[in-house]
Design an enzyme around this catalytic site. Structure first.
Site, PDB file in Angstrom:
ATOM      1  N   ASN A 181       0.862  -1.184   0.000  1.00  0.00           N
ATOM      2  CA  ASN A 181       0.000   0.000   0.000  1.00  0.00           C
ATOM      3  C   ASN A 181       0.899   1.235   0.000  1.00  0.00           C
ATOM      4  O   ASN A 181       1.506   1.555   1.019  1.00  0.00           O
ATOM      5  CB  ASN A 181      -0.902  -0.022   1.241  1.00  0.00           C
ATOM      6  CG  ASN A 181      -1.716   1.256   1.384  1.00  0.00           C
ATOM      7  OD1 ASN A 181      -1.773   2.073   0.470  1.00  0.00           O
ATOM      8  ND2 ASN A 181      -2.355   1.415   2.545  1.00  0.00           N
ATOM      9  N   LYS A 203       0.011   4.273  -0.208  1.00  0.00           N
ATOM     10  CA  LYS A 203      -0.622   5.460   0.388  1.00  0.00           C
ATOM     11  C   LYS A 203      -0.400   6.659  -0.540  1.00  0.00           C
ATOM     12  O   LYS A 203      -0.400   6.473  -1.757  1.00  0.00           O
ATOM     13  CB  LYS A 203      -0.088   5.688   1.813  1.00  0.00           C
ATOM     14  CG  LYS A 203      -0.166   4.404   2.647  1.00  0.00           C
ATOM     15  CD  LYS A 203       0.061   4.608   4.104  1.00  0.00           C
ATOM     16  CE  LYS A 203      -0.086   3.266   4.829  1.00  0.00           C
ATOM     17  NZ  LYS A 203      -0.028   3.391   6.269  1.00  0.00           N
ATOM     18  N   HIS A 207      -9.480   1.474   5.056  1.00  0.00           N
ATOM     19  CA  HIS A 207      -8.203   1.640   5.754  1.00  0.00           C
ATOM     20  C   HIS A 207      -8.406   2.617   6.913  1.00  0.00           C
ATOM     21  O   HIS A 207      -9.183   3.574   6.797  1.00  0.00           O
ATOM     22  CB  HIS A 207      -7.139   2.162   4.783  1.00  0.00           C
ATOM     23  CG  HIS A 207      -5.755   2.093   5.351  1.00  0.00           C
ATOM     24  ND1 HIS A 207      -5.304   2.998   6.282  1.00  0.00           N
ATOM     25  CD2 HIS A 207      -4.755   1.210   5.156  1.00  0.00           C
ATOM     26  CE1 HIS A 207      -4.064   2.669   6.625  1.00  0.00           C
ATOM     27  NE2 HIS A 207      -3.703   1.586   5.957  1.00  0.00           N
ATOM     28  N   GLU A 256      -6.730   4.966   7.901  1.00  0.00           N
ATOM     29  CA  GLU A 256      -6.457   6.366   7.554  1.00  0.00           C
ATOM     30  C   GLU A 256      -7.674   6.995   6.871  1.00  0.00           C
ATOM     31  O   GLU A 256      -7.939   8.180   7.046  1.00  0.00           O
ATOM     32  CB  GLU A 256      -5.191   6.452   6.684  1.00  0.00           C
ATOM     33  CG  GLU A 256      -3.955   6.194   7.542  1.00  0.00           C
ATOM     34  CD  GLU A 256      -2.764   5.623   6.803  1.00  0.00           C
ATOM     35  OE1 GLU A 256      -2.766   5.602   5.562  1.00  0.00           O
ATOM     36  OE2 GLU A 256      -1.816   5.172   7.492  1.00  0.00           O
ATOM     37  N   GLU A 299      -5.217  -4.519  10.754  1.00  0.00           N
ATOM     38  CA  GLU A 299      -4.174  -3.519  10.939  1.00  0.00           C
ATOM     39  C   GLU A 299      -4.435  -2.739  12.225  1.00  0.00           C
ATOM     40  O   GLU A 299      -5.238  -1.793  12.225  1.00  0.00           O
ATOM     41  CB  GLU A 299      -4.155  -2.536   9.764  1.00  0.00           C
ATOM     42  CG  GLU A 299      -3.876  -3.183   8.426  1.00  0.00           C
ATOM     43  CD  GLU A 299      -3.279  -2.186   7.435  1.00  0.00           C
ATOM     44  OE1 GLU A 299      -2.198  -2.467   6.927  1.00  0.00           O
ATOM     45  OE2 GLU A 299      -3.894  -1.135   7.203  1.00  0.00           O
ATOM     46  N   GLY A 329       2.920   2.475  10.794  1.00  0.00           N
ATOM     47  CA  GLY A 329       3.934   3.524  10.646  1.00  0.00           C
ATOM     48  C   GLY A 329       4.698   3.841  11.916  1.00  0.00           C
ATOM     49  O   GLY A 329       5.389   4.854  11.987  1.00  0.00           O
ATOM     50  N   SER A 367       3.622  -1.987  10.339  1.00  0.00           N
ATOM     51  CA  SER A 367       5.071  -2.089  10.561  1.00  0.00           C
ATOM     52  C   SER A 367       5.656  -3.441  10.164  1.00  0.00           C
ATOM     53  O   SER A 367       6.557  -3.946  10.832  1.00  0.00           O
ATOM     54  CB  SER A 367       5.424  -1.735  12.012  1.00  0.00           C
ATOM     55  OG  SER A 367       5.071  -0.387  12.283  1.00  0.00           O
TER      56      SER A 367
HETATM   57  P1  13P Z   1       3.207   0.524   7.641  1.00  0.00           P
HETATM   58  O1  13P Z   1       3.680  -0.782   7.030  1.00  0.00           O
HETATM   59  O2  13P Z   1       3.939   1.723   7.092  1.00  0.00           O
HETATM   60  O3  13P Z   1       3.135   0.456   9.121  1.00  0.00           O
HETATM   61  O4  13P Z   1       1.691   0.739   7.117  1.00  0.00           O
HETATM   62  C1  13P Z   1       0.776  -0.295   7.269  1.00  0.00           C
HETATM   63  C2  13P Z   1      -0.441   0.056   6.514  1.00  0.00           C
HETATM   64  O5  13P Z   1      -1.187   0.936   6.892  1.00  0.00           O
HETATM   65  C3  13P Z   1      -0.717  -0.686   5.263  1.00  0.00           C
HETATM   66  O6  13P Z   1      -2.006  -0.455   4.815  1.00  0.00           O
END
Ligand code: 13P
Length: 243
Positions: free
Chosen positions: A8, A10, A91, A93, A158, A164, A203
Protein backbone atom coordinates in the site's frame (compact mmCIF):
# COMPACT_ATOMS: atom_id res chain seq x y z
CA UNK A 1 -3.64 -21.18 1.36
CA UNK A 2 -1.37 -19.04 -0.84
CA UNK A 3 -0.34 -15.92 0.98
CA UNK A 4 -1.06 -12.46 -0.39
CA UNK A 5 1.61 -9.78 -0.11
CA UNK A 6 0.13 -6.36 -0.84
CA UNK A 7 2.01 -3.08 -0.96
CA UNK A 8 0.00 0.00 0.00
CA UNK A 9 1.85 3.06 -1.27
CA UNK A 10 -0.62 5.46 0.39
CA UNK A 11 -0.05 9.04 -0.89
CA UNK A 12 3.49 8.41 -2.07
CA UNK A 13 4.93 7.94 -5.52
CA UNK A 14 5.17 9.83 -8.78
CA UNK A 15 5.75 8.77 -12.33
CA UNK A 16 9.53 8.89 -12.14
CA UNK A 17 10.57 5.63 -10.59
CA UNK A 18 7.62 3.50 -11.73
CA UNK A 19 9.55 1.78 -14.51
CA UNK A 20 12.45 0.84 -12.26
CA UNK A 21 10.14 -0.31 -9.46
CA UNK A 22 8.05 -2.45 -11.82
CA UNK A 23 11.19 -3.98 -13.30
CA UNK A 24 12.46 -4.83 -9.81
CA UNK A 25 9.30 -6.62 -8.69
CA UNK A 26 8.02 -8.15 -11.91
CA UNK A 27 9.53 -11.52 -11.03
CA UNK A 28 8.03 -11.75 -7.57
CA UNK A 29 8.37 -15.12 -5.77
CA UNK A 30 5.83 -17.46 -7.31
CA UNK A 31 4.62 -18.97 -4.03
CA UNK A 32 2.71 -15.77 -3.14
CA UNK A 33 0.19 -13.47 -4.82
CA UNK A 34 1.76 -10.03 -4.87
CA UNK A 35 0.06 -6.73 -5.59
CA UNK A 36 0.89 -3.04 -5.50
CA UNK A 37 -1.66 -0.38 -4.58
CA UNK A 38 -0.28 2.95 -5.77
CA UNK A 39 -2.19 6.26 -5.92
CA UNK A 40 -4.91 6.40 -8.60
CA UNK A 41 -2.72 8.54 -10.85
CA UNK A 42 -0.15 5.77 -11.27
CA UNK A 43 -2.46 2.80 -11.91
CA UNK A 44 -2.51 3.13 -15.67
CA UNK A 45 1.26 3.48 -16.05
CA UNK A 46 1.89 0.73 -13.54
CA UNK A 47 -0.40 -1.59 -15.47
CA UNK A 48 1.62 -0.96 -18.62
CA UNK A 49 4.92 -1.40 -16.79
CA UNK A 50 3.79 -4.69 -15.21
CA UNK A 51 2.28 -6.18 -18.37
CA UNK A 52 3.10 -9.89 -18.53
CA UNK A 53 4.03 -10.02 -14.83
CA UNK A 54 2.01 -11.96 -12.23
CA UNK A 55 2.16 -8.92 -9.93
CA UNK A 56 -1.34 -7.43 -9.68
CA UNK A 57 -2.53 -3.88 -9.06
CA UNK A 58 -4.92 -2.46 -6.54
CA UNK A 59 -6.44 0.90 -5.67
CA UNK A 60 -6.71 2.37 -2.18
CA UNK A 61 -10.35 3.45 -2.19
CA UNK A 62 -13.39 3.89 -4.44
CA UNK A 63 -16.88 5.38 -4.42
CA UNK A 64 -19.93 3.22 -3.67
CA UNK A 65 -21.76 3.92 -6.94
CA UNK A 66 -20.57 3.48 -10.54
CA UNK A 67 -21.01 7.10 -11.67
CA UNK A 68 -22.62 10.32 -10.56
CA UNK A 69 -22.11 13.91 -9.44
CA UNK A 70 -19.35 13.23 -6.90
CA UNK A 71 -16.51 15.61 -7.58
CA UNK A 72 -13.13 14.13 -6.91
CA UNK A 73 -14.30 10.55 -6.48
CA UNK A 74 -13.41 7.45 -8.50
CA UNK A 75 -15.71 4.48 -9.01
CA UNK A 76 -15.00 0.76 -9.04
CA UNK A 77 -15.75 0.32 -12.78
CA UNK A 78 -13.30 3.16 -13.50
CA UNK A 79 -10.66 1.33 -11.50
CA UNK A 80 -11.34 -1.90 -13.36
CA UNK A 81 -10.56 -0.08 -16.63
CA UNK A 82 -7.07 0.78 -15.42
CA UNK A 83 -6.18 -2.87 -14.95
CA UNK A 84 -6.53 -2.84 -11.16
CA UNK A 85 -8.02 -6.03 -9.77
CA UNK A 86 -8.02 -5.22 -6.04
CA UNK A 87 -9.31 -2.28 -3.98
CA UNK A 88 -8.31 -1.57 -0.39
CA UNK A 89 -11.36 -0.39 1.57
CA UNK A 90 -11.87 1.02 5.03
CA UNK A 91 -8.20 1.64 5.75
CA UNK A 92 -7.92 3.26 9.18
CA UNK A 93 -6.46 6.37 7.55
CA UNK A 94 -9.65 6.75 5.50
CA UNK A 95 -11.84 5.97 8.49
CA UNK A 96 -9.96 8.68 10.44
CA UNK A 97 -9.32 11.28 7.71
CA UNK A 98 -12.64 10.98 5.90
CA UNK A 99 -14.99 9.69 8.58
CA UNK A 100 -15.69 6.46 6.69
CA UNK A 101 -18.08 4.26 8.64
CA UNK A 102 -18.57 0.50 8.53
CA UNK A 103 -21.72 1.13 6.47
CA UNK A 104 -19.72 3.20 3.97
CA UNK A 105 -17.15 0.43 3.70
CA UNK A 106 -19.83 -2.17 3.16
CA UNK A 107 -21.45 -0.13 0.36
CA UNK A 108 -18.06 0.32 -1.30
CA UNK A 109 -17.35 -3.39 -0.98
CA UNK A 110 -20.62 -4.16 -2.77
CA UNK A 111 -19.55 -1.81 -5.58
CA UNK A 112 -16.15 -3.49 -5.80
CA UNK A 113 -17.71 -6.95 -6.02
CA UNK A 114 -20.20 -5.74 -8.65
CA UNK A 115 -17.29 -4.43 -10.75
CA UNK A 116 -15.64 -7.85 -10.62
CA UNK A 117 -12.79 -6.67 -8.39
CA UNK A 118 -11.49 -8.04 -5.10
CA UNK A 119 -11.94 -5.96 -1.95
CA UNK A 120 -9.36 -5.89 0.83
CA UNK A 121 -11.38 -4.74 3.84
CA UNK A 122 -9.30 -3.28 6.66
CA UNK A 123 -10.15 -3.54 10.34
CA UNK A 124 -8.19 -2.77 13.50
CA UNK A 125 -8.39 -1.20 16.92
CA UNK A 126 -6.82 2.00 18.25
CA UNK A 127 -4.35 1.91 21.09
CA UNK A 128 -6.97 3.27 23.53
CA UNK A 129 -9.37 0.51 22.52
CA UNK A 130 -6.68 -2.14 23.06
CA UNK A 131 -5.72 -0.66 26.42
CA UNK A 132 -9.39 -0.78 27.42
CA UNK A 133 -9.55 -4.49 26.56
CA UNK A 134 -11.93 -3.83 23.67
CA UNK A 135 -9.74 -4.80 20.71
CA UNK A 136 -11.50 -8.03 19.77
CA UNK A 137 -14.95 -6.54 20.28
CA UNK A 138 -14.09 -3.53 18.07
CA UNK A 139 -12.68 -5.70 15.30
CA UNK A 140 -15.58 -8.17 15.43
CA UNK A 141 -18.02 -5.25 15.13
CA UNK A 142 -16.09 -3.88 12.14
CA UNK A 143 -16.26 -7.31 10.47
CA UNK A 144 -19.97 -7.68 11.13
CA UNK A 145 -20.87 -4.27 9.72
CA UNK A 146 -18.24 -3.71 6.98
CA UNK A 147 -18.60 -6.98 5.08
CA UNK A 148 -21.47 -7.43 2.63
CA UNK A 149 -23.60 -10.55 2.74
CA UNK A 150 -21.89 -13.38 0.86
CA UNK A 151 -18.59 -11.47 0.92
CA UNK A 152 -15.73 -13.06 -0.98
CA UNK A 153 -12.46 -11.17 -0.82
CA UNK A 154 -9.68 -10.37 1.61
CA UNK A 155 -9.61 -8.99 5.15
CA UNK A 156 -6.64 -7.09 6.62
CA UNK A 157 -6.09 -6.73 10.34
CA UNK A 158 -4.17 -3.52 10.94
CA UNK A 159 -3.95 -2.33 14.54
CA UNK A 160 -4.00 1.46 14.18
CA UNK A 161 -1.23 1.91 16.73
CA UNK A 162 1.12 -0.37 14.75
CA UNK A 163 0.81 1.56 11.48
CA UNK A 164 3.93 3.52 10.65
CA UNK A 165 5.21 3.30 14.20
CA UNK A 166 7.67 0.42 14.06
CA UNK A 167 5.64 -1.27 16.81
CA UNK A 168 3.89 -4.59 16.29
CA UNK A 169 1.59 -6.63 18.51
CA UNK A 170 3.04 -9.68 20.22
CA UNK A 171 2.82 -12.97 18.35
CA UNK A 172 0.23 -14.09 20.90
CA UNK A 173 -1.89 -11.01 20.24
CA UNK A 174 -1.73 -11.45 16.46
CA UNK A 175 -2.61 -15.13 16.84
CA UNK A 176 -5.55 -14.38 19.12
CA UNK A 177 -6.90 -11.62 16.89
CA UNK A 178 -6.60 -13.62 13.69
CA UNK A 179 -8.37 -16.55 15.36
CA UNK A 180 -11.15 -14.19 16.47
CA UNK A 181 -11.43 -12.77 12.94
CA UNK A 182 -11.58 -16.27 11.45
CA UNK A 183 -14.33 -17.24 13.88
CA UNK A 184 -16.28 -14.08 13.01
CA UNK A 185 -15.90 -14.74 9.29
CA UNK A 186 -17.12 -18.33 9.60
CA UNK A 187 -20.03 -17.26 11.81
CA UNK A 188 -21.02 -14.65 9.25
CA UNK A 189 -20.23 -16.35 5.94
CA UNK A 190 -20.34 -20.05 6.71
CA UNK A 191 -17.74 -22.23 5.02
CA UNK A 192 -16.82 -19.37 2.66
CA UNK A 193 -15.48 -17.59 5.72
CA UNK A 194 -12.82 -20.25 6.12
CA UNK A 195 -11.19 -19.51 2.74
CA UNK A 196 -10.67 -15.76 3.15
CA UNK A 197 -7.05 -14.62 3.48
CA UNK A 198 -6.61 -12.57 6.64
CA UNK A 199 -3.63 -10.26 6.12
CA UNK A 200 -1.66 -8.68 8.94
CA UNK A 201 -0.63 -5.03 8.48
CA UNK A 202 1.29 -2.57 10.66
CA UNK A 203 5.07 -2.09 10.56
CA UNK A 204 5.76 -5.25 8.56
CA UNK A 205 9.43 -5.17 7.55
CA UNK A 206 11.91 -7.71 6.13
CA UNK A 207 13.18 -8.31 9.68
CA UNK A 208 9.84 -9.31 11.24
CA UNK A 209 8.02 -10.74 8.21
CA UNK A 210 9.02 -14.38 8.64
CA UNK A 211 7.78 -14.59 12.23
CA UNK A 212 4.53 -12.68 11.56
CA UNK A 213 3.68 -14.58 8.37
CA UNK A 214 4.24 -17.96 10.04
CA UNK A 215 1.53 -17.35 12.65
CA UNK A 216 -1.70 -19.36 12.42
CA UNK A 217 -4.44 -17.73 10.31
CA UNK A 218 -2.07 -15.07 8.96
CA UNK A 219 -2.66 -15.24 5.22
CA UNK A 220 -0.27 -12.55 4.09
CA UNK A 221 0.71 -8.95 4.75
CA UNK A 222 -0.51 -5.46 3.91
CA UNK A 223 2.71 -3.48 3.80
CA UNK A 224 2.90 0.32 3.94
CA UNK A 225 6.26 2.06 4.26
CA UNK A 226 8.41 -0.95 3.40
CA UNK A 227 6.53 -1.47 0.12
CA UNK A 228 8.04 1.73 -1.28
CA UNK A 229 11.35 -0.12 -1.51
CA UNK A 230 11.04 -3.02 -3.97
CA UNK A 231 13.86 -4.97 -2.33
CA UNK A 232 12.08 -4.81 1.02
CA UNK A 233 8.76 -5.89 -0.47
CA UNK A 234 10.43 -8.80 -2.23
CA UNK A 235 12.19 -9.81 0.98
CA UNK A 236 8.85 -9.81 2.80
CA UNK A 237 7.30 -11.94 0.03
CA UNK A 238 10.23 -14.34 0.14
CA UNK A 239 9.67 -14.77 3.90
CA UNK A 240 6.08 -15.96 3.40
CA UNK A 241 5.55 -19.65 4.00
CA UNK A 242 4.39 -21.79 1.09
CA UNK A 243 0.66 -22.39 1.29
P1 13P B 1 3.21 0.52 7.64
O1 13P B 1 3.68 -0.78 7.03
O2 13P B 1 3.94 1.72 7.09
O3 13P B 1 3.13 0.46 9.12
O4 13P B 1 1.69 0.74 7.12
C1 13P B 1 0.78 -0.30 7.27
C2 13P B 1 -0.44 0.06 6.51
O5 13P B 1 -1.19 0.94 6.89
C3 13P B 1 -0.72 -0.69 5.26
O6 13P B 1 -2.01 -0.46 4.81
Amino acid sequence: MRQIIAGNWKMYGQLAGIAAYAEAIRNAPDHVDMLICPPFTLLDRFAAALKGSPVALGAQNCHAIPQGAHTGDISAPMLAETGATYVILGHSERRADHGETNADVRAKAEAVLAAGLTAIICVGETEAQRDAGEAEHVVRTQITHSLPENFAGVVAYEPVWAIGTGRTPTEADVTAMHAAIRAALVAQLGTNGSTINILYGGSVKPGNAASLLALPEVGGALVGGASLNPADLLAIAAAAPRG
